[in-house]
Structures are given as structure tokens and as C-alpha cells.
Scaffold this motif. Structure first.
Motif: not given
Length: 670
Positions: A333-337, A364-367, A526-529, A669-670
Motif C-alpha cells: 500500500v502506498m500514497a499516490v497522486e 486521519k482516515e487516509y493514514e 515508508r508507510a509509517i513516515h 508499489e512501495a
């Protein structure tokens, strides 16, 4: 005897009106179906009651007409009327009796109208019509809320739109509060209907029975005495239901007042007061999902998502149950633009072939969604105490991961520089003395080791590579003189499109497990930060070195001699992840030769990581073969060469990557 009516158990909870989940909507549809059935039955029952009332009224009119008609016998001028006086007297007595009966019939008709027909009409026009009206109001409020949420979801991230954002947020809050009020009123009416329908069914029949008994009471005292106990029981039952209705109505009124007394921030998205919970192993809520419409068009749908075990489920409104969207075990799982939308993240299957893009309502929901999916992907939910494991892993990851941004800050960013160096606690041969199957994470990587998430090229090096009167460099980022010496005797040059995910110091350079552990820690960090952006580079593998090249400037960001690469491997489940370990020298102890130190580098590739590992292995075989001319000749016979006989040719897919596939703008994918 009729027993006391049991308490009504089924009701809509007002506390769930604000969330408006599919489960609540599904229960609401049951209540609406019940109300619709009740409406149809009430209309049929009312028609029958009106028919009874009409018959009773007609009976009164008929008896009245009969009484008058009996009295008219005397006024008739019969030609043969002699001797009819006894008949006339008898008929007058009958007329008086019928007139008394007519009075009773009129009284019965009035009682039927007041106690049977009117309550049923009032129930239909007041209670059932109220349900229909509230349903329309609730539907309009829901549509307005959906429209406001669509408008809010399309908000851009630019700061100059803060005014527009505030207006849209206020519009969403107003629409959500309006929907909340409408839903609670609708729920209260549906809950009360469960009581009112029972009273509405019993009360008219109670009035009808009383009317009939009142009609026959003078001549049927015996029958009326037998009915008294029954009617008393029915009356007690209706009073008990009415008392329950009054109590429940008061409780719903107090609950409604309490729920409406909250601050307006409750209705505003992205106004969460509670801190982010990063240890969740279950999550549920509404998300926007990105769907493709046609070849180039996309659409966003707002659906209810929840996790169940290791699966991500989706339940549309009105559906009885949810369906599985993706298996989250070992997923990434990762954040994307995405399309200038905020709070978007991507979930990718282990194979990399399936991915979905979702959008949360708030940061908050996103994280929390990202952390929850990351926790589930580790299969924490299968342990005996998943909550405790999630808390422990989260605390360990936060303590062990200290993100830094350049090579120069590696040592000063470490909480304990000595422990950050593999040679500080473990000797060069210590890691190899323990079997690979028994290696613990602490044996592979020292706790607290900092992680580097990007590769910064020093400005002086960049200037050195591009000065000398603006002389052009070759595609591999070197000057003509440098490249000649490196490429003339190189039998292999292959380029792969990769994205650098992170690097860190490790204690062992021989075990593959150290690469797998480095991958795990880098992805977790990467996920935590919330470090999800990556930069694409070209990894060139030659029979001399590994070089990471900037695809825009063709500048070599970092280079490793092939002999320093001690280990390399692809991820066991996510084939697009690969990494390698490089051996260096630590001169901080003052030794003339320095102590061995090892660093692991983790990448994500556009192609399979096994292909990169195969190419590195082939390069090492070439290096070994060069030591034996016969072995080199045998190797070159078994491998195809280019037309000029200079470089080894690999499979076509790798060649395509080197020629142009690396420039595709793929999401990480990171």
C-alpha cells in the motif's frame, strides 16, 4: 384471556444515523418494506371497515324508512279496509319497536364511525403519510449530501482554493447535519410505527365490539357479561402498548437532543480530533474508488469498504452483504497522486498485476487505512493476540526507523553510530557462523539503524561531470575518455528502469535474509513516515560495475564495483522488488586496511527483479570467466553477441527495458 403483548425488539438505532452505513441502510429497507406492507393492508382494511359502516348506516336508514312505512299503513285508503284496526295497532307497535331499533342502529353507526373508521383513517392519514413524507425528505437530504460529498471530493490541493474549500466544507456540514436530522426523524417515526400499528389494528376493533355490545346490551346481558373479561383484557393490552410507546418516544426524544447537541465539527470532514491509530487490524468506512470508463476516462464511486480477516470487502448501498475486492495478505500500500485529488492511496496485489486506487475523506482516515492495510498484509490478524502484536510492531518500527535524506547524514543521524555499523558489534565472520535458518532480525540489521530514502548527488560531482565547456556526455553519464576505458573491454551492458526505495547499513553480506529484512524495514518505514514518492532511475549492469543513472541528465548518481556486490536477491512474493548488498570499508577505527562494512540497497523495477538478479549473476560469471581464457571462450559461445561482437545480448524483454521501457511513468508499489 389474551396475554400481555411482548416488547418490540426491532428498532433503528439513532446513534448509527450519522454514519449511514450499508448495514443501517439494509435494516432501514426492512422497516420500509414493513411500512409499505402495512400501508397496503391498512387501505384494504379501511375499505372493509367503511363498507361495514356503510352497511350499518344503511341499516339505520332502512329501519327508519321501515318505521315510517309501517305508520303509513293506517293512511292507506284500502277499498276493502274494513276490520283492519287490529292490524293497524299491531303495525304501530312494530313501528315503535323498529323506531327504537333505528335509534340503536344510528347509535351503532355513530360509534362505528367514531371508534372504528375514524381511528383507522387517522392512522393512515397521519402516521403512514408522515412516514411517506419523512422518507421523501430523507431521500432529498441524502441526495444533497451525496452531491456535497462529490463536490468536496473534487477539491484541489492548491492553497489558493482555501476559500472555496471552506465554502464546500460548510456546505458538506450543512448537508450532513440536514441528513442526520432527517434520518433521525425518519428512524423515530419508523420505530414508533412498530407500536402504533399494533394499537391501530386493535383499537378500531375494540370500538366496533363496544358498539355492537351497546346495541345488544338490553336484550343480551348474559352475552355482554361473557364478553366483559375479553374486552377488559384487550383494553389493558392497548393501554400497555401505549405506555411503552410513550416511554420509547421520550427516550428517543432525549437521545435525539443529545446527539444533536454536538459541535458542528462532527459534521465536517477532515476535522478529526482524535490521533491517528496506527495499530488497527480492522477498518471500515466510506471511500471513493477510481474506476475506468472507456479507454481514457475515469469515474469515482463512493462505496462502503471494510476489512474482514485478510480481505478487503466492499458493500454497495442496498446490498445485503459485502463482496471481496482484494486479498490483502502480502499486498503493498502506498500514497499516490491521482487526478489532483487529496488523500489517495493505492493497494497492489503481491503479483503486481492487480491494483486499486482509493480516496479517503480525511487525512486521519487516509493514514489509518494505509496503516491498517499494511498491518493486515503482514498477517498479524492470524496471531493469538493481533492487537498486541500490531502495537509492538508499530513501536518497534517507530524506534528503529529514523529517516534521513543523504549519505552525508547517515552516521550523524544514527542514535548510536557504533551500533549502526555492522563491524561495531559483530565481527566480519560472525554473521556467517550462524546458520541462515536461525538468523534473527537483530543479527542481520542492528536495531536503530537509520534508513536513507534517496540518493543525493553532491553538487561538485555534478559540476565535474558537466563542465569543460559544456561538452556532451555519453548516455551512461561519463566523459568520452572515461567511457572508452570502461566499455571497450565490457562484455555486458544492460539497463533497467528502477526506483530507489531505500538503503541501510547491515551486519551481514552473505545471507539473502539480510536483503529480505532490509526490504521489510524500508517498506515499513515508508508507510509509517508517509514517504511514498520515489524517483525513477536507470540501473546499468555491466561486467565491471553497477551504476545508477539519472534518466534526464544521464549523470551517474552512484556506482558500485561488481566485486563489491556480495549478495543480491529478488523478493520472494513481490517479484518487482529486488536488492543487493555492497561491501565497503570502515576507517573510523584507525585500522590501515579498515574493517568490512555492508550496506543493503532496495529497488523496485518495472520488470521482474529476477531478471536483474540474473543479469548481475551473469556479469559475475563473466568476471570469473575472464580469469580463464578457455572458460571465457566457452561462455561467449553459449551467449549471443551484438552485431559488432562487443556486448552480450539478453532476452528481448530486458532489451526493450533498456531502450525505452524505463521511461514509462508507472506508479510505485512501495
Amino acid at each position: 384471556m389474551i396475554r400481555k403483548m411482548p416488547v418490540v425488539h426491532h428498532k433503528l438505532l439513532l446513534e448509527e444515523a450519522l454514519q449511514d452505513s450499508p448495514q443501517t441502510r439494509s435494516l432501514l429497507s426492512v422497516f420500509e418494506e414493513d411500512a409499505g406492507t402495512l400501508t397496503d393492508y391498512t387501505n384494504q382494511l379501511l375499505q372493509t371497515m367503511q363498507r361495514v359502516f356503510g352497511a350499518q348506516s344503511e341499516m339505520g336508514l332502512a329501519t327508519e324508512q321501515l318505521s315510517k312505512q309501517l305508520l303509513e299503513y293506517e293512511k292507506q285508503n284500502f277499498a276493502l279496509g274494513k276490520g283492519d284496526e287490529e292490524v293497524i295497532t299491531t303495525l304501530q307497535h312494530f313501528a315503535k319497536t323498529v323506531e327504537e331499533l333505528n335509534t340503536l342502529h344510528a347509535e351503532v353507526a355513530t360509534l362505528i364511525a367514531d371508534r372504528m373508521v375514524f381511528p383507522m383513517i387517522q392512522f393512515r392519514e397521519k402516521d403512514l403519510t408522515e412516514i411517506s413524507t419523512l422518507k421523501e425528505i430523507f431521500g432529498i437530504a441524502s441526495d444533497e449530501h451525496e452531491a456535497a460529498m462529490v463536490k468536496y471530493s473534487r477539491l484541489p490541493k492548491k492553497r489558493e482554493n482555501e476559500k472555496m474549500k471552506a465554502e464546500v466544507v460548510s456546505e458538506v456540514a450543512f448537508a450532513r447535519r440536514k441528513q442526520h436530522q432527517a434520518s433521525m426523524q425518519y428512524y423515530c417515526a419508523l420505530n414508533a410505527l412498530q407500536y402504533r400499528k399494533r394499537v391501530a389494528m386493535l383499537e378500531p376493533m375494540l370500538g366496533y365490539t363496544h358498539a355492537q355490545i351497546n346495541f345488544f346490551k338490553k336484550g343480551m346481558d348474559l352475552v355482554s357479561k361473557k364478553m366483559d373479561s375479553f374486552l377488559s383484557s384487550v383494553s389493558s393490552m392497548t393501554q400497555s402498548i401505549q405506555a411503552q410507546l410513550d416511554s420509547e418516544a421520550e427516550n428517543m426524544r432525549l437521545t435525539q437532543r443529545e446527539l444533536l447537541s454536538v459541535e458542528d465539527t462532527v459534521y465536517m470532514p477532515d476535522r478529526d480530533q482524535d490521533p491517528v491509530n496506527r495499530t488497527l487490524i480492522q477498518k471500515a468506512g466510506y471511500l471513493n474508488i477510481r474506476n475506468k470508463v472507456g479507454l481514457v476516462t475515469t469515474a469515482w464511486d463512493r462505496l462502503y469498504f471494510f476489512t474482514q480477516g485478510g480481505n478487503l470487502m466492499c458493500q454497495p448501498r442496498g446490498a445485503v452483504a459485502g463482496g471481496m475486492i482484494m486479498d490483502l495478505d502480502n499486498s503493498s500500500v502506498m500514497a499516490v497522486e491521482c487526478e489532483d485529488r487529496r488523500f489517495c492511496f493505492q493497494i497492489t496485489s503481491p503479483s503486481g498485476k492487480t491494483s486499486i486506487i482509493l480516496q479517503a475523506e480525511s487525512k486521519k482516515e487516509y493514514e489509518e487505512w494505509i496503516c491498517t492495510v499494511n498491518n493486515i498484509s503482514r498477517q498479524i490478524y492470524l496471531t493469538d493476540n493481533p492487537e498486541a502484536v500490531a502495537i509492538r510492531l508499530n513501536q518497534t518500527a517507530i524506534q528503529a526507523v529514523t529517516p534521513i535524506t543523504s549519505f552525508e547524514k547517515r552516521q550523524e543521524g544514527s542514535p548510536n553510530p557504533d551500533r549502526a555499523k555492522p563491524g561495531g558489534l559483530v565481527g566480519p565472520g560472525a554473521a556467517s557462523q550462524k546458520p541462515a535458518a536461525s538468523l534473527e532480525p537483530e543479527d542481520l540489521i542492528a536495531p536503530g539503524t537509520p534508513i536513507q530514502f534517496d540518493i543525493m548527488l553532491p553538487a561538485s560531482e555534478f559540476q565535474d561531470q558537466n563542465r569543460a565547456g559544456g561538452r556532451r556526455t555519453n548516455p551512461f553519464g561519463e566523459t568520452e575518455e572515461d567511457s572508452t576505458s570502461d566499455s571497450d573491454d565490457s562484455l555486458l551492458q544492460q539497463v533497467f528502469a528502477v526506483r530507489f526505495l531505500g538503503s541501510m547499513a547491515v551486519r551481514s553480506g552473505q545471507a539473502r535474509e539480510v536483503i529480505y529484512e532490509a526490504m521489510r524495514q524500508v517498506l515499513a518505514a515508508r508507510a509509517i513516515h508517509n514517504i511514498f514518492k520515489t524517483t525513477e532511475s536507470h540501473l546499468m549492469v555491466s561486467s565491471h560495475s553497477l551504476r545508477l543513472i539519472d534518466p534526464q541528465t544521464q549523470v551517474t548518481r552512484i556506482s558500485f564495483q561488481l566485486g563489491d556486490v556480495t549478495q543480491f536477491a529478488a523478493h520472494q512474493e513481490n517479484g518487482r522488488l529486488m536488492g543487493f548488498v555492497v561491501e565497503g570499508r570502515d576507517w573510523s577505527r584507525g585500522d590501515e586496511e579498515g574493517t568490512p562494512s555492508f550496506s543493503a540497497f532496495v529497488f523496485e523495477s518495472n520488470t521482474e527483479g529476477e531478471k536483474i538478479c540474473y543479469t548481475i549473476n551473469l556479469a559475475k560469471e563473466i568476471v570469473e570467466a575472464k580469469k580463464d581464457p578457455e572458460a571465457l571462450a566457452q561462455l561467449m559461445k553459449s551467449m549471443p553477441l551484438t552485431n559488432d561482437g562487443k556486448f552480450l545480448l539478453l532476452d528481448s524483454e530486458s532489451g526493450d527495458t533498456s531502450n525505452g521501457g524505463a521511461e514509462e511513468d508507472l506508479e510505485s508499489e512501495a
